[in-house]
Design a protein around this motif. Sequence first.
Motif, short mmCIF file in Angstrom:
data_model
loop_
_atom_site.label_atom_id
_atom_site.label_comp_id
_atom_site.label_asym_id
_atom_site.label_seq_id
_atom_site.Cartn_x
_atom_site.Cartn_y
_atom_site.Cartn_z
N THR A 54 0.87 -1.17 0.00
CA THR A 54 0.00 0.00 0.00
C THR A 54 0.90 1.22 0.00
O THR A 54 2.03 1.18 0.50
N ARG A 67 -7.45 6.89 -0.78
CA ARG A 67 -7.95 5.53 -0.97
C ARG A 67 -8.05 5.19 -2.45
O ARG A 67 -7.58 4.13 -2.89
N GLU A 74 -5.93 2.37 -4.66
CA GLU A 74 -6.64 1.24 -5.26
C GLU A 74 -6.58 1.25 -6.79
O GLU A 74 -6.81 0.21 -7.41
N GLU A 83 -2.34 0.22 -7.66
CA GLU A 83 -2.38 -1.15 -8.19
C GLU A 83 -1.72 -1.23 -9.56
O GLU A 83 -1.04 -2.22 -9.87
#
Length: 437
Positions: A298, A346, A350, A354
Amino acid sequence: MDSLSTKGKPADHLVIIGSGPVGMTAALMFKDHFKRITLLEKQSRDSFLRTGGFTFPIVFTPASIKILKRVGAWEAIEAERSEFFGVVVHKRLLGRVLRVKSAEEGVYSHWRNHIVNSLYQRVRQEQIEIHFESRVEGIDFTGNVVREARLGELQYDLLIGADGINSQTRRLMAQAHPDFSADDFNLKFLDNWYAYRLPARGAMREKFGGGDRFYASNVFVDNLPQFPAEKFRVVTTSMKQPEEEISVLVKYDAALDLGRVEELNEIFFDPYIDSRKELRQAWQEGYGGKFEQVEAPTFKLHHALLLGDAAHGFESTGDLINLGLTSVGSFYELYTQKASLDEALRIYDETIGESLRYYARFSLRRSHEKVGFEIGSIELAAKLGLANRHPGLFGIYVDDFEIQPYMASYQRDIRNSRMLVLGLGLIPLILAGSLLF
């Protein structure tokens, strides 16, 4: 401070740890959205702004150039450019030396120290705080506080860790993160490297400078034939600073000590130099380090975000800094469009995160020289108009490049190109071509 609004009046404080190109670009990009921006740089000012010695050549993509224009730094950077028309890969195959060229017109190289100096001047013009010889003692990710040795506790609304592959921000995040262990953020050792530069004249210029055209990057992907068991790779790039020079990057594995690497270097360059003494002097003025890789699970924790190679560092062929700069622009768009900082962080992690983690897996295979079939099949499909160019071979240099959609199409292209090769029965041909990478 659970849900800081990104709209309306500027937030109070942005702290950026690391003042390389990504860190300074982020500071300039966000300058109108925070009342105060603080850059923390661990190097001394003289070391940070040095103009002598080896410095890495960088080729910017159109997406990066748009970002640099947006922050007002491109004009000064562009003034120091050198023409760059592509990469030549040198590979021995069945006793013959093959040269595979990948040309790209209208592209230019820039020395990294010129980029740093140009961005620094913009930071000073905007009166953004930059503290050299900074020492971060800790980060309270829950309380949004950075502790710096001289400045004390710095309360932040947003913290950006842009402090490179050996990021202290990432190490502290790894220790504090509730969902991942510290081992999930660990570095993978790839190879050692040593870098220096040589004047471009005579046989040196002819061999490594692209002949009459001069500017080129040459990648020698074999060990020396006299010493086949000792990993020794060479990448040269020809540029002006302001004189014509050859930038040399040597890759070697941990089994070789630096003295032996210097011996192999002399064997490699001896046929092209005027003076071995000059070569040894140039070597002594160079410096080395490690190629390492991280694929952070992350990029965020509360109001802290990792950018650039602090988040997804890998052995680069020019793509790393471009993806770092482009990621600044991607996060900026989310920051200014979303209702809260938490939502922007966030969604960034994501989506963009990614995509970058997926590409980092390719770069790891590239470092281990296991990408020939992938690159060969995608490039074949691209020539037939059935795929984009591979991102590792100028694919990220398209004018409309954006990280997430391009990496999504890259994943599709891998599948489609494999089906194409299987359907046409070209596996032996592609496998033979894969020996070049």
